[in-house]
Design an enzyme around this catalytic site. Structure first.
Site, PDB file in Angstrom:
ATOM      1  CG  HIS A 191      -2.298  -0.551   0.761  1.00  0.00           C
ATOM      2  ND1 HIS A 191      -2.708  -1.818   1.051  1.00  0.00           N
ATOM      3  CD2 HIS A 191      -3.275  -0.006  -0.005  1.00  0.00           C
ATOM      4  CE1 HIS A 191      -3.890  -2.027   0.505  1.00  0.00           C
ATOM      5  NE2 HIS A 191      -4.255  -0.943  -0.144  1.00  0.00           N
ATOM      6  CB  CYS A 501      -9.801  -0.070 -10.175  1.00  0.00           C
ATOM      7  SG  CYS A 501     -10.289  -1.374  -9.037  1.00  0.00           S
TER       8      CYS A 501
HETATM    9  C1  PEP Z   1      -6.772  -4.197  -5.918  1.00  0.00           C
HETATM   10  O1  PEP Z   1      -6.706  -5.157  -5.143  1.00  0.00           O
HETATM   11  O2  PEP Z   1      -6.268  -4.184  -7.056  1.00  0.00           O
HETATM   12  C2  PEP Z   1      -7.455  -2.963  -5.505  1.00  0.00           C
HETATM   13  C3  PEP Z   1      -7.687  -1.987  -6.368  1.00  0.00           C
HETATM   14  O3  PEP Z   1      -7.793  -2.858  -4.194  1.00  0.00           O
HETATM   15  P1  PEP Z   1      -6.753  -2.488  -3.012  1.00  0.00           P
HETATM   16  O4  PEP Z   1      -5.434  -2.198  -3.648  1.00  0.00           O
HETATM   17  O5  PEP Z   1      -7.337  -1.338  -2.304  1.00  0.00           O
HETATM   18  O6  PEP Z   1      -6.768  -3.748  -2.211  1.00  0.00           O
END
Ligand code: PEP
Ligand code: MG
Length: 541
Positions: A191, A501
């Site tokens: 993240h 996404c």
């Molecule tokens: C993903 O898993 O690609 C996503 C967009 O969600 P996050 O990164 O918030 O888990």
């Protein structure tokens, strides 16, 4: 992970790791100490207990200094806090948890959260009012543990180096003046890497142990495109690098100018480019004309922090601001995706054995309907202010979507009965669990949005936040691309939109392969729009 120290260039240290956020940067080196870098990394219990003790003592000393500068009620409040900090019973359960391997910050937060909940539930107003003091104490000690004060002293143009960096540390730094990150470990799919990409901070991870003892280098050149870092460059190396930076800047200016044009491939295929955001602040100063809407609002950032879970009105206000910014363009807001690498105090399960495979995303929302209902009510109310779509994270089986739809129907009906202005938004699903990709056509979803970050880690069995398996965590692997193509096909058969996404959408190296799956909508951070549109323009069928 390769580390190549090139002794033939005296004084220069060349390291190679994994590119985690693109771009070039030059700046003074700021070394994160282990306490500042990542409290998530658990040290041994003796060290963790010592860190907690030191942070409690430092917090008490800070408060004592403050007391000397205030009078009356303010001084009394602070004296109460000092007395609480001096009470050994307060930290007792934290020290017990540390002895069984819990990190100091996790242990302290959990111990204080129990106390805070107890004070909040008390019958007497006096004790309920003291809960805020405990929150203050909790956060002051936590700030000491993660070294926030030291972080505040790091200048905005620095190349921040160290073992790893936590999202909270990253967010405590000022990235508006440049700067970059160069880490010994870390992962491009974490993240914090995602945050770096959205703030435009170049980042390289997995450099291996940083080869200096004592005095660190003074300057570093970071190449977030190739994953290389040069510490203490010779003047000629620095000159060439600055030359490259100038050329990259010129190219960025051209790409920026094209940001307002619709994205078209070289052979004329229109690709919708929408945005990933976490909060209305991410949209500040942005012209909505650069995008075709918002493809992902990550709402968990609303639920973090010390103020407790946000109420319906607070959530409604945030969602409404985002919809109003989009001025009629479609906005996809994701319901809370807590758990996994996004723990939320008081909501997610502490010390879950395997949190990525546990009660996260929609599973947690369905297990805590009283929290889920508040979010759905806020979303129904916000739907009056634009074109809202609601997206569910971590869906694995159709009944999860069906249950969420039923709860949304009930909340919409309740709001309507109460005479509150609202609309019922369509619900789509994130496809980030391989089971959902393989059976996509079995979901009655209004749309699909592929979360390549999680889809990749679950397909490759390689965690998004473990640097040792970063090579395996590859969204361009044929298995991941096959699942994406499978989902696109299901969307085509069902006549519903499919977007991507996850962070792969902004990885320009993957653009050709991604568009070859038939994808026509990409959702990327605002900062990546120009780059992504330029990459799309370079793709032919
Ligand atoms: C993903 O898993 O690609 C996503 C967009 O969600 P996050 O990164 O918030 O888990
Ligand atoms: Mg995800």
């Amino acid at each position: 992970m390769t580390v190549s120290v090139r002794p033939e260039i005296v004084g220069e240290i060349h390291l190679t790791g994994h590119p985690a956020s693109p771009g070039l940067a030059i700046g003074p080196v700021a070394v994160l100490t282990s306490a500042m870098a990542s409290r998530a990394a658990k040290g041994d219990p003796v060290q963790e207990a010592a860190a907690l003790k030191a942070a409690i003592e430092a917090a008490a000393a800070q408060l004592a200094e403050l007391i000397a500068t205030v009078h009356g009620e303010a001084a009394e409040i602070l004296e109460f806090q000092v007395a609480m900090l001096g009470d050994d019973a307060l930290a007792e359960s934290a020290y017990e948890a540390i002895a069984t391997g819990t990190a100091a910050d996790d242990a302290w937060r959990a111990a204080l959260d129990v106390e805070i909940a107890g004070y909040r539930a008390a019958n007497e107003e006096y004790f309920r009012a003291r809960a805020a003091d405990l929150v203050d104490i909790r956060d002051r000690v936590l700030a000491g543990l993660i070294g926030v004060d030291a972080i505040a002293k790091i200048s905005g143009d620095s190349v921040v180096t160290g073992e790893d960096i936590s999202p909270s540390t990253f967010l405590a730094l000022d990235w508006s003046r440049g700067g970059a990150i160069a880490l010994a470990s870390g992962s491009p799919s974490s993240h914090v890497a995602m945050l770096a990409r959205s703030r435009g901070a170049p980042m390289v991870v997995g450099l291996g142990s940083l080869p200096w003892n004592g005095e660190p280098p003074s300057l570093a050149l970071v190449d977030g495109d190739t994953g290389t870092v040069i510490f203490d460059p010779k003047p000629e190396t620095r000159r060439l690098f600055e030359h490259r930076m100038a050329a990259a800047n010129a190219a960025r200016i051209v790409a920026d100018a094209n940001r307002f044009k619709p994205a078209l491939t070289a052979d004329g295929r229109r690709i919708a480019v929408v945005l990933n955001v976490a909060a209305p602040e991410d949209l500040a100063g942005l012209d909505p004309a650069i995008c075709d809407g918002i493809g992902l609002v990550r709402t968990e950032f609303l639920f973090e922090g010390s103020r407790g879970l946000p109420g319906e009105d607070a959530q409604y206000a945030v969602y409404r601001r985002i919809l109003e910014w989009a001025a009629g363009r479609p906005v996809t807001i994701r319901t809370l995706d807590a758990g996994g690498d996004k723990p939320i105090a008081g909501l997610t399960i502490d010390n879950e054995r395997n949190p990525f495979l546990g009660l996260r995303g929609i599973r947690l929302s369905l297990a805590r309907p009283e929290v889920f209902r508040v979010q759905l009510r806020a979303l129904c109310r916000a739907a009056m202010h634009g074109t809202l779509k609601v997206m569910l994270p971590m869906i694995a089986i159709p009944s999860e979507l069906d249950r969420a739809n039923a709860i949304l129907d009930a909340e919409f009906a309740a709001l309507t009965a109460e005479g509150i202005a609202c609309a019922r938004p369509p619900i789509g699903i994130m496809v980030e669990v391989p089971a959902a990709a393989l059976c996509a056509e079995e979901f009655g979803a209004a749309f699909y949005s592929i979360g390549s970050n999680d889809l990749t880690q679950y397909t490759m069995a390689a965690a998004r936040d473990i640097s040792a398996v970063a090579d395996l965590n590859d969204a361009g692997h044929p298995a991941v691309l096959a699942l994406i193509a499978r989902t696109v096909e299901a969307g085509r058969e069902r006549g519903v939109e499919v977007s991507l996404c996850g962070d792969a959408a902004a990885d320009t190296r993957l653009m050709r392969a991604l568009l070859a799956t038939g994808l026509t909508t990409l959702s990327v951070s605002p900062n990546a729009v120009a780059r992504v549109k330029a990459a799309i323009a370079g793709v032919t069928a």
